[in-house]
Design a protein around this motif. Structure first.
Motif, PDB file in Angstrom:
ATOM      1  N   ASN A   1      -2.921   9.148   5.089  1.00 41.95           N
ATOM      2  CA  ASN A   1      -2.392   9.166   6.456  1.00 41.95           C
ATOM      3  C   ASN A   1      -3.028  10.289   7.273  1.00 41.95           C
ATOM      4  O   ASN A   1      -2.469  11.386   7.396  1.00 41.95           O
ATOM      5  N   ARG A   2      -4.190  10.002   7.828  1.00 40.02           N
ATOM      6  CA  ARG A   2      -4.939  11.009   8.586  1.00 40.02           C
ATOM      7  C   ARG A   2      -4.475  11.130  10.033  1.00 40.02           C
ATOM      8  O   ARG A   2      -4.820  12.090  10.717  1.00 40.02           O
ATOM      9  N   PHE A   3      -3.712  10.169  10.519  1.00 40.02           N
ATOM     10  CA  PHE A   3      -3.309  10.182  11.920  1.00 40.02           C
ATOM     11  C   PHE A   3      -1.843  10.565  12.054  1.00 40.02           C
ATOM     12  O   PHE A   3      -0.973   9.952  11.429  1.00 40.02           O
ATOM     13  N   THR A   4      -1.576  11.576  12.832  1.00 40.06           N
ATOM     14  CA  THR A   4      -0.230  12.098  13.026  1.00 40.06           C
ATOM     15  C   THR A   4       0.157  11.993  14.489  1.00 40.06           C
ATOM     16  O   THR A   4      -0.601  12.415  15.376  1.00 40.06           O
TER      17      THR A   4
ATOM     18  N   ILE B   1      -1.774  11.997  19.623  1.00 39.57           N
ATOM     19  CA  ILE B   1      -2.090  11.609  18.249  1.00 39.57           C
ATOM     20  C   ILE B   1      -3.257  12.460  17.787  1.00 39.57           C
ATOM     21  O   ILE B   1      -4.250  12.611  18.494  1.00 39.57           O
ATOM     22  N   SER B   2      -3.148  13.027  16.599  1.00 45.01           N
ATOM     23  CA  SER B   2      -4.219  13.861  16.068  1.00 45.01           C
ATOM     24  C   SER B   2      -4.697  13.293  14.737  1.00 45.01           C
ATOM     25  O   SER B   2      -3.978  12.563  14.060  1.00 45.01           O
ATOM     26  N   LYS B   3      -5.933  13.636  14.375  1.00 41.55           N
ATOM     27  CA  LYS B   3      -6.518  13.161  13.126  1.00 41.55           C
ATOM     28  C   LYS B   3      -6.808  14.334  12.205  1.00 41.55           C
ATOM     29  O   LYS B   3      -7.389  15.338  12.617  1.00 41.55           O
ATOM     30  N   SER B   4      -6.403  14.206  10.948  1.00 43.18           N
ATOM     31  CA  SER B   4      -6.692  15.224   9.948  1.00 43.18           C
ATOM     32  C   SER B   4      -8.084  15.002   9.379  1.00 43.18           C
ATOM     33  O   SER B   4      -8.459  13.886   9.017  1.00 43.18           O
TER      34      SER B   4
ATOM     35  N   ASP C   1       0.855  -1.189   0.000  1.00 41.81           N
ATOM     36  CA  ASP C   1       0.000   0.000   0.000  1.00 41.81           C
ATOM     37  C   ASP C   1       0.886   1.231   0.000  1.00 41.81           C
ATOM     38  O   ASP C   1       2.032   1.182   0.462  1.00 41.81           O
ATOM     39  N   LEU C   2       0.358   2.311  -0.541  1.00 37.88           N
ATOM     40  CA  LEU C   2       1.048   3.602  -0.507  1.00 37.88           C
ATOM     41  C   LEU C   2       0.425   4.447   0.593  1.00 37.88           C
ATOM     42  O   LEU C   2      -0.768   4.744   0.551  1.00 37.88           O
ATOM     43  N   SER C   3       1.222   4.810   1.574  1.00 35.83           N
ATOM     44  CA  SER C   3       0.747   5.665   2.653  1.00 35.83           C
ATOM     45  C   SER C   3       1.111   7.105   2.314  1.00 35.83           C
ATOM     46  O   SER C   3       2.282   7.480   2.326  1.00 35.83           O
ATOM     47  N   LEU C   4       0.091   7.902   1.994  1.00 40.31           N
ATOM     48  CA  LEU C   4       0.331   9.249   1.484  1.00 40.31           C
ATOM     49  C   LEU C   4       0.076  10.307   2.547  1.00 40.31           C
ATOM     50  O   LEU C   4      -0.940  10.263   3.252  1.00 40.31           O
ATOM     51  N   PRO C   5       0.970  11.291   2.668  1.00 35.24           N
ATOM     52  CA  PRO C   5       0.730  12.425   3.560  1.00 35.24           C
ATOM     53  C   PRO C   5      -0.360  13.321   2.995  1.00 35.24           C
ATOM     54  O   PRO C   5      -0.549  13.393   1.779  1.00 35.24           O
ATOM     55  N   ILE C   6      -1.083  13.991   3.884  1.00 32.47           N
ATOM     56  CA  ILE C   6      -2.138  14.915   3.463  1.00 32.47           C
ATOM     57  C   ILE C   6      -1.670  16.340   3.730  1.00 32.47           C
ATOM     58  O   ILE C   6      -1.426  16.706   4.892  1.00 32.47           O
ATOM     59  N   PRO C   7      -1.516  17.154   2.698  1.00 36.50           N
ATOM     60  CA  PRO C   7      -1.114  18.553   2.924  1.00 36.50           C
ATOM     61  C   PRO C   7      -2.237  19.333   3.581  1.00 36.50           C
ATOM     62  O   PRO C   7      -3.413  18.959   3.495  1.00 36.50           O
TER      63      PRO C   7
END
Length: 212
Positions: free
Chosen positions: A111-114, A120-123, A46-52
Motif C-alpha cells: 500500500n504505497r498510496f496514502t 494523496i501521497s506515495k511512499s 489480495d493482502l493489502s499491506l501497510p509499509i512502515p
C-alpha cells in the motif's frame, strides 16, 4: 510442484478465480473486561499491506515487517469496538488479523498510496521481498507449520500520484523477463528489488495444514 490445495469459501459460487486466488482472514476480538474471544471471517483475494517508515526500524524494510504491521494487535476503545457477545455492551478490546486459509496464488499489494484529508501521497520506501521460501505459517492458525510461497511475478509502479507507469517482471522457464509496454527483455534476479515494487504474486509450494 504446486501443492493441490483448494479453498472452498462459497462452493456454489466457486470458479477458477476463487480456487486460485481466494483465501480467508480471521479477525479475533478479545474483550478486556471479560476476556471473551470472538472470531469473524472474511474472504480476500489480495493482502493489502501497510509499509512502515524506515525511521521506525532504523534499517531496510522487509516484507516480513509489512506482514508484522498488518497482523499486529490493535487496541480498540469503547467507541470503536463492536459489542462484546458476553458483556452485551461495547468494551475496550483488542483485535488481531491472521490468515485462516491460504490461497494457491497469493497476491500481495504494497500500500504505497496514502490518503489524507486534502491529498494523496506515495511512499517510495524500498521493501525487500524473498524470491523463494516466503513463510506465512507464523501469520496463520496456531501451530500450522510452514506455509511456503515462491515469487513468480512483480508489478511495478513508477512516477507520482498524478502521473505513473506500470511495468511487470515475470518468471519464465528460461529466467526472468521484464515487460514494458511492447518491449520484453531479460532481467536478472538482483534487479527485481526496487522501491517501485507495487504488487507481488506468489505461488504456494508447501502447506502442512491438514483439512478435515
Amino acid at each position: 510442484m504446486l501443492v493441490s490445495f483448494f479453498i472452498s469459501v462459497h462452493p456454489k459460487h466457486s470458479s477458477l478465480v476463487t480456487d486460485l486466488f481466494s483465501g480467508q482472514l480471521r479477525s479475533s476480538l478479545h474483550c478486556s473486561v471479560c476476556s471473551h474471544y470472538s472470531n469473524t471471517f472474511d474472504v480476500f483475494c489480495d493482502l493489502s499491506l501497510p509499509i512502515p517508515k524506515k525511521s521506525d526500524y532504523g534499517r531496510a524494510v522487509t516484507l516480513k515487517d509489512c506482514l508484522d504491521l498488518f497482523s499486529q494487535e490493535e487496541k480498540l476503545d469503547k467507541e470503536n469496538s463492536p459489542m462484546c457477545e458476553r458483556c452485551s455492551r461495547r468494551t475496550e478490546s483488542t483485535k488481531r488479523l491472521t490468515i485462516q486459509r491460504f490461497p494457491r496464488i497469493l497476491v500481495i499489494h504494497l500500500n504505497r498510496f496514502t490518503m489524507s484529508r486534502y491529498s494523496i501521497s506515495k511512499s517510495t520506501v524500498s521493501v525487500s521481498f524473498p524470491l523463494t521460501g516466503l513463510d506465512l505459517g507464523p501469520f496463520g492458525p496456531v501451530d500450522c507449520g510452514p506455509v511456503l510461497y515462491d515469487l513468480y511475478a512483480v508489478c511495478n509502479h513508477s512516477g507520482t500520484v498524478n502521473m505513473g507507469h506500470y511495468t511487470a517482471a515475470c518468471r519464465e522457464e528460461e529466467g526472468w523477463c521484464y515487460y514494458n509496454d511492447s518491449c520484453v527483455d531479460a532481467i536478472s534476479e538482483d534487479k527485481l528489488q526496487s522501491n517501485q515494487a507495487y504488487v507481488l504474486f506468489y505461488e504456494l509450494k508447501i502447506c502442512n495444514i491438514t483439512r478435515k
